[in-house]
Design a protein around this motif. Structure first.
Motif, PDB file in Angstrom:
ATOM      1  N   LEU A 163      93.229 -63.716  34.257  1.00  0.00           N
ATOM      2  CA  LEU A 163      91.886 -63.805  33.524  1.00  0.00           C
ATOM      3  C   LEU A 163      92.100 -64.979  32.776  1.00  0.00           C
ATOM      4  CD1 LEU A 163      91.047 -60.125  32.135  1.00  0.00           C
ATOM      5  CD2 LEU A 163      90.192 -61.217  34.052  1.00  0.00           C
ATOM      6  N   ARG A 164      90.973 -66.020  33.329  1.00  0.00           N
ATOM      7  CA  ARG A 164      91.133 -67.351  32.420  1.00  0.00           C
ATOM      8  C   ARG A 164      89.827 -67.677  31.807  1.00  0.00           C
ATOM      9  NH1 ARG A 164      88.636 -71.523  35.647  1.00  0.00           N
ATOM     10  NH2 ARG A 164      90.454 -72.807  34.786  1.00  0.00           N
ATOM     11  N   GLY A 165      89.627 -68.927  30.909  1.00  0.00           N
ATOM     12  CA  GLY A 165      88.580 -69.085  30.359  1.00  0.00           C
ATOM     13  C   GLY A 165      87.890 -68.021  29.979  1.00  0.00           C
ATOM     14  N   ILE A 166      86.445 -67.682  30.229  1.00  0.00           N
ATOM     15  CA  ILE A 166      85.620 -66.848  29.615  1.00  0.00           C
ATOM     16  C   ILE A 166      86.121 -65.560  29.967  1.00  0.00           C
ATOM     17  CG2 ILE A 166      83.943 -66.871  31.478  1.00  0.00           C
ATOM     18  CD1 ILE A 166      83.280 -66.394  27.885  1.00  0.00           C
ATOM     19  N   GLY A 167      86.873 -65.286  31.164  1.00  0.00           N
ATOM     20  CA  GLY A 167      87.449 -63.774  31.563  1.00  0.00           C
ATOM     21  C   GLY A 167      88.339 -63.350  30.545  1.00  0.00           C
ATOM     22  N   ALA A 168      89.256 -64.199  30.084  1.00  0.00           N
ATOM     23  CA  ALA A 168      90.347 -64.009  28.969  1.00  0.00           C
ATOM     24  C   ALA A 168      89.660 -63.643  27.631  1.00  0.00           C
ATOM     25  CB  ALA A 168      91.193 -65.091  28.716  1.00  0.00           C
ATOM     26  N   GLU A 171      87.828 -60.036  27.710  1.00  0.00           N
ATOM     27  CA  GLU A 171      88.924 -59.089  27.744  1.00  0.00           C
ATOM     28  C   GLU A 171      89.106 -58.923  26.111  1.00  0.00           C
ATOM     29  OE1 GLU A 171      93.159 -58.241  28.988  1.00  0.00           O
ATOM     30  OE2 GLU A 171      91.765 -57.350  30.363  1.00  0.00           O
ATOM     31  N   ILE A 172      89.557 -60.033  25.325  1.00  0.00           N
ATOM     32  CA  ILE A 172      89.925 -59.707  24.039  1.00  0.00           C
ATOM     33  C   ILE A 172      88.737 -59.342  23.198  1.00  0.00           C
ATOM     34  CG2 ILE A 172      90.542 -61.366  22.006  1.00  0.00           C
ATOM     35  CD1 ILE A 172      92.068 -63.222  24.081  1.00  0.00           C
ATOM     36  N   ALA A 173      87.371 -59.926  23.378  1.00  0.00           N
ATOM     37  CA  ALA A 173      86.436 -59.596  22.760  1.00  0.00           C
ATOM     38  C   ALA A 173      86.145 -57.791  22.970  1.00  0.00           C
ATOM     39  CB  ALA A 173      85.039 -60.286  23.285  1.00  0.00           C
ATOM     40  N   LEU A 174      86.185 -57.450  24.275  1.00  0.00           N
ATOM     41  CA  LEU A 174      86.148 -56.083  24.396  1.00  0.00           C
ATOM     42  C   LEU A 174      87.018 -55.250  23.698  1.00  0.00           C
ATOM     43  CD1 LEU A 174      84.588 -53.968  26.202  1.00  0.00           C
ATOM     44  CD2 LEU A 174      86.079 -54.483  28.098  1.00  0.00           C
ATOM     45  N   MET A 175      88.349 -55.627  23.737  1.00  0.00           N
ATOM     46  CA  MET A 175      89.560 -54.715  23.071  1.00  0.00           C
ATOM     47  C   MET A 175      89.070 -54.870  21.677  1.00  0.00           C
ATOM     48  SD  MET A 175      91.546 -53.732  25.456  1.00  0.00           S
ATOM     49  CE  MET A 175      93.157 -53.682  24.731  1.00  0.00           C
ATOM     50  N   ASN A 176      88.688 -56.075  21.059  1.00  0.00           N
ATOM     51  CA  ASN A 176      88.324 -56.000  19.689  1.00  0.00           C
ATOM     52  C   ASN A 176      87.334 -55.251  19.130  1.00  0.00           C
ATOM     53  OD1 ASN A 176      90.362 -57.776  18.101  1.00  0.00           O
ATOM     54  ND2 ASN A 176      89.740 -59.422  19.540  1.00  0.00           N
ATOM     55  N   LEU A 177      86.187 -55.123  20.023  1.00  0.00           N
ATOM     56  CA  LEU A 177      85.266 -54.364  19.685  1.00  0.00           C
ATOM     57  C   LEU A 177      85.642 -52.855  19.649  1.00  0.00           C
ATOM     58  CD1 LEU A 177      81.926 -53.745  19.679  1.00  0.00           C
ATOM     59  CD2 LEU A 177      82.017 -53.541  22.045  1.00  0.00           C
ATOM     60  N   ALA A 178      86.433 -52.596  20.626  1.00  0.00           N
ATOM     61  CA  ALA A 178      86.889 -51.215  20.635  1.00  0.00           C
ATOM     62  C   ALA A 178      87.965 -50.816  19.513  1.00  0.00           C
ATOM     63  CB  ALA A 178      87.877 -50.840  22.058  1.00  0.00           C
ATOM     64  N   GLU A 409      74.608 -57.652  23.385  1.00  0.00           N
ATOM     65  CA  GLU A 409      74.476 -57.950  21.900  1.00  0.00           C
ATOM     66  C   GLU A 409      75.734 -57.812  21.281  1.00  0.00           C
ATOM     67  OE1 GLU A 409      71.060 -57.765  18.239  1.00  0.00           O
ATOM     68  OE2 GLU A 409      70.747 -57.356  20.326  1.00  0.00           O
ATOM     69  N   VAL A 410      76.312 -56.512  21.282  1.00  0.00           N
ATOM     70  CA  VAL A 410      77.220 -56.056  20.486  1.00  0.00           C
ATOM     71  C   VAL A 410      78.545 -56.865  20.648  1.00  0.00           C
ATOM     72  CG1 VAL A 410      78.348 -54.336  22.078  1.00  0.00           C
ATOM     73  CG2 VAL A 410      78.485 -53.820  19.894  1.00  0.00           C
ATOM     74  N   LEU A 411      78.738 -57.439  21.860  1.00  0.00           N
ATOM     75  CA  LEU A 411      79.775 -58.370  22.118  1.00  0.00           C
ATOM     76  C   LEU A 411      79.840 -59.789  21.574  1.00  0.00           C
ATOM     77  CD1 LEU A 411      81.203 -57.504  25.674  1.00  0.00           C
ATOM     78  CD2 LEU A 411      82.503 -57.253  23.593  1.00  0.00           C
ATOM     79  N   ARG A 412      78.508 -60.346  21.403  1.00  0.00           N
ATOM     80  CA  ARG A 412      78.317 -61.889  20.964  1.00  0.00           C
ATOM     81  C   ARG A 412      79.172 -62.328  19.859  1.00  0.00           C
ATOM     82  NH1 ARG A 412      71.613 -61.540  22.379  1.00  0.00           N
ATOM     83  NH2 ARG A 412      72.170 -60.756  24.716  1.00  0.00           N
ATOM     84  N   PRO A 413      79.145 -61.367  18.889  1.00  0.00           N
ATOM     85  CA  PRO A 413      79.754 -61.812  17.661  1.00  0.00           C
ATOM     86  C   PRO A 413      81.395 -62.209  17.870  1.00  0.00           C
ATOM     87  CG  PRO A 413      78.697 -60.053  16.962  1.00  0.00           C
ATOM     88  CD  PRO A 413      78.615 -60.171  18.429  1.00  0.00           C
ATOM     89  N   TYR A 414      81.994 -61.583  18.953  1.00  0.00           N
ATOM     90  CA  TYR A 414      83.403 -61.499  19.451  1.00  0.00           C
ATOM     91  C   TYR A 414      83.364 -62.967  20.258  1.00  0.00           C
ATOM     92  CZ  TYR A 414      83.816 -57.018  17.515  1.00  0.00           C
ATOM     93  OH  TYR A 414      83.523 -56.008  16.653  1.00  0.00           O
ATOM     94  N   LEU A 415      82.387 -63.453  20.560  1.00  0.00           N
ATOM     95  CA  LEU A 415      82.476 -64.457  21.495  1.00  0.00           C
ATOM     96  C   LEU A 415      81.637 -65.933  21.064  1.00  0.00           C
ATOM     97  CD1 LEU A 415      81.741 -62.685  24.975  1.00  0.00           C
ATOM     98  CD2 LEU A 415      83.724 -63.639  24.472  1.00  0.00           C
ATOM     99  N   GLY A 416      81.831 -65.851  19.775  1.00  0.00           N
ATOM    100  CA  GLY A 416      81.061 -66.910  19.163  1.00  0.00           C
ATOM    101  C   GLY A 416      79.887 -67.277  19.114  1.00  0.00           C
ATOM    102  N   GLY A 417      79.020 -65.995  19.338  1.00  0.00           N
ATOM    103  CA  GLY A 417      77.501 -65.946  19.567  1.00  0.00           C
ATOM    104  C   GLY A 417      76.985 -66.182  20.940  1.00  0.00           C
TER     105      GLY A 417
END
Length: 436
Positions: A163-168, A171-178, A409-417
């Motif tokens: 997983l590279r770039g936005i893919g990495a 995944e980190i955003a998804l895990m942090n949301l969880a 929308e719920v993931l956007r804060p974990y991806l810098g908006g």
């Protein structure tokens, strides 16, 4: 491990469960006979050992002229004790093998049958419809510079990936949301070991019929976990835990490894079925009476996650023949994958009742007006709150005609908006270019 009292007193319940799972009813009779033989051999050994102790005292007190004959008798008795002990050990080993073939007793209402005999409980969300030909998650991942299977195979072999770039980042955003979801619901986060001892792997039930899916390091006699459930189940091994303030809830973040033995030719494209992935796993220790309510609570948390991510899904009650050996009931949640035109599993949530805790000897002391109550084995439950595979449904569900992907929308804060992930090289003037 099966409750021996249940097996001895109500073997028909265990027999029905074994049959529902697709196992032979004779496994119960074999286990009962092995248990009887073990107890008989142990009783014979203990009787001889007690006789030996008494005889030893007689020898010590005997007159000198009688001791030679008594010592000879003592040697004969000692040899009989050794043989009885060996017989007791052999009977215990045979009983352990027979009992290991008895899987957890399924909860009333679990569907009978195999993999295809699940019961669908509900569908939630609207299956996406596109006015263009949707791309699958790997094509999207390559357009976005998010998934690199070719270099994964070059470095590690088939079914590995980068997983590279936005893919990495995704995944980190998804895990942090969880993780935030877990923290909001009183779970203690743990980053768990991914190598465990054989007794921990055995205790959780992963060295039975699915042992060929587990990686083993022969030189170290350690196993790579396929889920942090394994380490979390072993966390309180041989302990008496305190449940007076309520259940103990943990959220384990780990990399997971699976050999995927027997799955050749299945889901070989992309990251649906791979050898390594990340996962946040919920794990709960509670008393047996509250286990079924806790099970539903875990499912509700998973549904909240999937709904917030805008995924269409269904909840299924898994049939007895498709349960793992430790699970008494399992609910799977499957998300819609547009290019497959099918629901695919994203989460599993299992109620293992006291089965794992008996093997790992995790107990609690119930509250009692009489003071120190007798300890009881806890119930254990587990359920996925996020894992790498979720990226498949996210990319395909939220894709747009130009290959871009809308960020829930719920993931956007974990991806810098970030609200839209665009193909590499994308510019406002070129909708079929690419960038993230």
């Amino acid at each position: 491990m099966i409750d021996l009292a249940l097996l001895r007193d109500n073997p028909e319940i265990v027999r029905r469960s074994q049959v529902a799972r697709g196992n032979a009813a004779s496994t119960v009779d074999d286990a009962l006979e092995a248990d009887r033989s073990r107890r008989a051999a142990l009783a014979a050994f203990e009787e001889l050992r007690a006789e030996q102790n008494v005889f030893g005292k007689q020898v010590a007190k005997a007159p000198k002229e009688e001791k030679a004959a008594l010592v000879a008798q003592a040697k004969d008795l000692s040899e009989r004790v050794k043989l009885a002990q060996q017989a007791a050990n052999d009977a215990a080993d045979a009983a352990s093998l027979a009992l290991a073939r008895i899987e957890n007793v399924v909860i009333d209402g679990v569907p009978a049958g195999g993999e295809a005999d699940f019961v669908e409980l509900r569908r939630v969300g609207e299956v996406p419809a596109f006015d263009f030909e949707p791309r699958d998650h790997l094509e999207l991942g390559e357009l976005l510079g998010a998934i690199d299977m070719e270099r994964g195979a070059k470095v590690s072999g088939a079914r590995f990936y980068f997983l590279r770039g936005i893919g990495a980042r995704l995944e980190i955003a998804l895990m942090n949301l969880a993780l935030d979801k877990a923290l909001q619901n009183d779970f203690v986060p743990l980053i768990t070991p991914t190598l465990v001892r054989p007794e921990i792997m055995q205790g959780t039930g992963f060295l039975g019929e699915h042992a060929d899916e587990v990686y083993h390091l022969d030189n170290d006699d350690l196993y790579l976990v396929g889920t942090s459930e394994v380490a979390l189940a072993g966390y309180h091994k041989d302990e008496i835990v305190d449940l007076t303030a309520g259940a103990l809830r943990y959220a384990g973040w780990s990399t997971c490894y699976r050999r995927e033995a027997g799955s050749h030719g299945k889901d070989t494209r992309g990251i649906i079925r791979v050898h390594q992935f990340n996962k946040l796993e919920m794990f709960v220790y509670t008393n047996a009476e509250d286990a079924e309510a806790e099970h539903l609570r875990l499912v509700a948390l998973q549904e909240e996650m999937l709904t917030s991510l805008g995924l269409a899904y269904r909840v299924i009650d898994v049939a007895a023949g498709d349960l793992g050996s430790s699970a008494a009931r399992k609910y799977d949640i499957e998300a819609w994958v547009p290019t497959q035109g099918a629901f695919r599993e994203l989460t599993s949530t299992s109620n293992c009742t006291t089965f794992q805790a008996r093997r790992l000897d995790v107990r609690h002391r119930p509250a009692s007006d009489e003071g120190a109550a007798k300890t009881q084995h806890v119930a254990t439950l587990n359920g996925t709150l996020a894992t790498t595979r979720w990226i498949v449904a996210l990319l395909e569900t939220h894709q747009q005609a130009d290959g871009s992907v809308r960020v829930p929308e719920v993931l956007r804060p974990y991806l810098g908006g970030l609200d839209v992930i665009r193909p590499l090289g994308w510019t406002p003037a070129s909708t079929d270019a690419q960038e993230a």
